[in-house]
Design an enzyme around this catalytic site. Sequence first.
Site, PDB file in Angstrom:
ATOM      1  NE  ARG A  88      -3.883  -2.099   2.700  1.00 18.97           N
ATOM      2  CZ  ARG A  88      -3.411  -3.160   3.289  1.00 18.97           C
ATOM      3  NH1 ARG A  88      -2.350  -3.293   3.733  1.00 18.97           N
ATOM      4  NH2 ARG A  88      -4.612  -3.978   3.217  1.00 18.97           N
ATOM      5  CE  LYS A 113      -8.227  -0.664   4.823  1.00 15.52           C
ATOM      6  NZ  LYS A 113      -8.489  -0.430   3.344  1.00 15.52           N
ATOM      7  NE  ARG A 149      -3.560  -2.950  -1.804  1.00 14.24           N
ATOM      8  CZ  ARG A 149      -3.201  -3.857  -0.779  1.00 14.24           C
ATOM      9  NH1 ARG A 149      -1.668  -3.852  -0.721  1.00 14.24           N
ATOM     10  NH2 ARG A 149      -3.868  -4.355  -0.118  1.00 14.24           N
ATOM     11  CG  HIS A 189      -6.971  -8.093   1.246  1.00 19.63           C
ATOM     12  ND1 HIS A 189      -7.339  -7.993  -0.025  1.00 19.63           N
ATOM     13  CD2 HIS A 189      -6.720  -6.558   1.310  1.00 19.63           C
ATOM     14  CE1 HIS A 189      -7.309  -6.938  -0.715  1.00 19.63           C
ATOM     15  NE2 HIS A 189      -6.994  -6.052   0.385  1.00 19.63           N
ATOM     16  CE1 TYR A 220      -6.854  -3.740  -5.173  1.00 18.71           C
ATOM     17  CE2 TYR A 220      -6.912  -5.277  -3.446  1.00 18.71           C
ATOM     18  CZ  TYR A 220      -6.578  -4.137  -3.916  1.00 18.71           C
ATOM     19  OH  TYR A 220      -5.645  -3.169  -3.225  1.00 18.71           O
TER      20      TYR A 220
END
Length: 388
Positions: A208, A249, A330, A353, A363
Site C-alpha cells: 500500500r 491497516k 497495487r 487482506h 479487486y
Amino acid sequence: MAKRRSRGDGGLHWDEKRQRWIATANLGFDPSGKRIVKRGSGKTKTEAKNKLKEVLRDHEDGLAIAPTGYTVADAVNDWLAYGLAGRDQRTVENCTHLSQKHVIPGLGARKLRDLSAEDVDRWLAAKAQTLSTRSLQAVHSCLNRAVKRAMARDKVKRNVVELCSVPQGQPGRPSKALTFAQAEAVLNAAEGTSMHAYIVVALLTGARTEELRALTWDHVFLKGSPDVEPPQPPHIAVWRSVRRGGDTKTRKSRRTLALPARCVEVLWQHFEDQGWERLAAGDKWEEHGLVFSSAVGKPLDATNVRRAFRQALKDANGINADEWTPRELRHSFVSLLSDRGVPLEEISRLVGHSGTAVTEEVYRKQIRPVIQTGAVVMDGIFKRGPAR
C-alpha cells in the site's frame, strides 16, 4: 373589564422598542438565588404565549436550550474544533474539508432547532446529483456527528439527521489496473526519476502507498539471510504505515514480502542516491531512516507522492498520467498475478487482506477466477479426453 390572569400564568406586555408582545413566566430561583424567568415573543399575544409554551416545555424536558440563533454551522464548527480531539490529522483535514465545502454551504445558515428531516433529505438529494455514494455517506456522517454532539450539550432536543437515509449517488471513479504492456511502459518511463524505486517496489510487491511511505531501511533486507535454514531471500518487513500510531491497516497487513530481483537492484541504487542527497542537503537533512523521503529526508505525504508519480509517468507510451494514481499500482499487482493464474488465496496473503472475501470485493475487476479444481479431479476420475 379585562379578565385578570391567574397566578402562575406569567406576564404579558407590549415591548415598544422591539414592537413585539413579550410573554414571561417566573419559575422560581436557581441554586445561586437568581430568579429564573422564561420568555417568549411574538407579533401577537397568541404567538407570544405559544412561543413561551414551547420554551417552558423544553425546560420541563430538562433542556438548557441554546440561544435561538444557534445554527447548524455553529454546531458543525463546534464539532470540528472540539469533537475530533485525538483523531488522526488526515481524518481531521478530511472532515473539515467535507464540512466546509458541502455541509455548511448547504445547511449552515439554518437554525439548528428548526432543522427538519425534510431539510436534510432535500440537501442529500441535491448532493446526490454530483457526489458519489461514498462521499454522500461521508458528508451525512459529518452532519450527523455534529448534531449528535450538539444534542448531548442540550443545544437541540433530537437529532433529525439520524432519521434520514443516504440516497444512491453518482458512480465513483472506477478502479483500474495496468496491463502488462502498460506496466512495462510505466517502469521504463520512471527510470531516472526520483520515483523510480518507489514505482518498481509498489508495482512488484503490491504494498500500500501508506506502507511504502512509512518503510524504513531497518526493515529492508537486500541481502536476505542465505546462511539460515531455510534460507531467506531479500525481503522487506511491512510492519508499519503512516496511520496514527504507525499500525498497518489490519493485523494481517503486517507481513514480510520477498523482493523480486528488479526491486533489489533499484533499491541498492536508491540507497546510494539517497546518500548523495544526504550529503547535498547538509545540515538541512532530517534523518528519519525512511526509504522514500523528500530531498532533505522528510516524510512524504500523499499529495507529494501523487504529484511526483504523475510527473514520472508523463512520458510513458499509451498512458495519460493524469488518469492514474499511485494506489493503482497495487491494483495492477493483483491483476498481473491473477492473469498468471496465481490462486486467490495467495494473492490475498500477498496484499495483506484478512481473507479472500476482502480481495474479491476490493479487486473484483482485477481478479479473473477460473475455478478448475472440480474439472481437474473429474478428468482424473473418468480419464476421458476432449472430443475431437
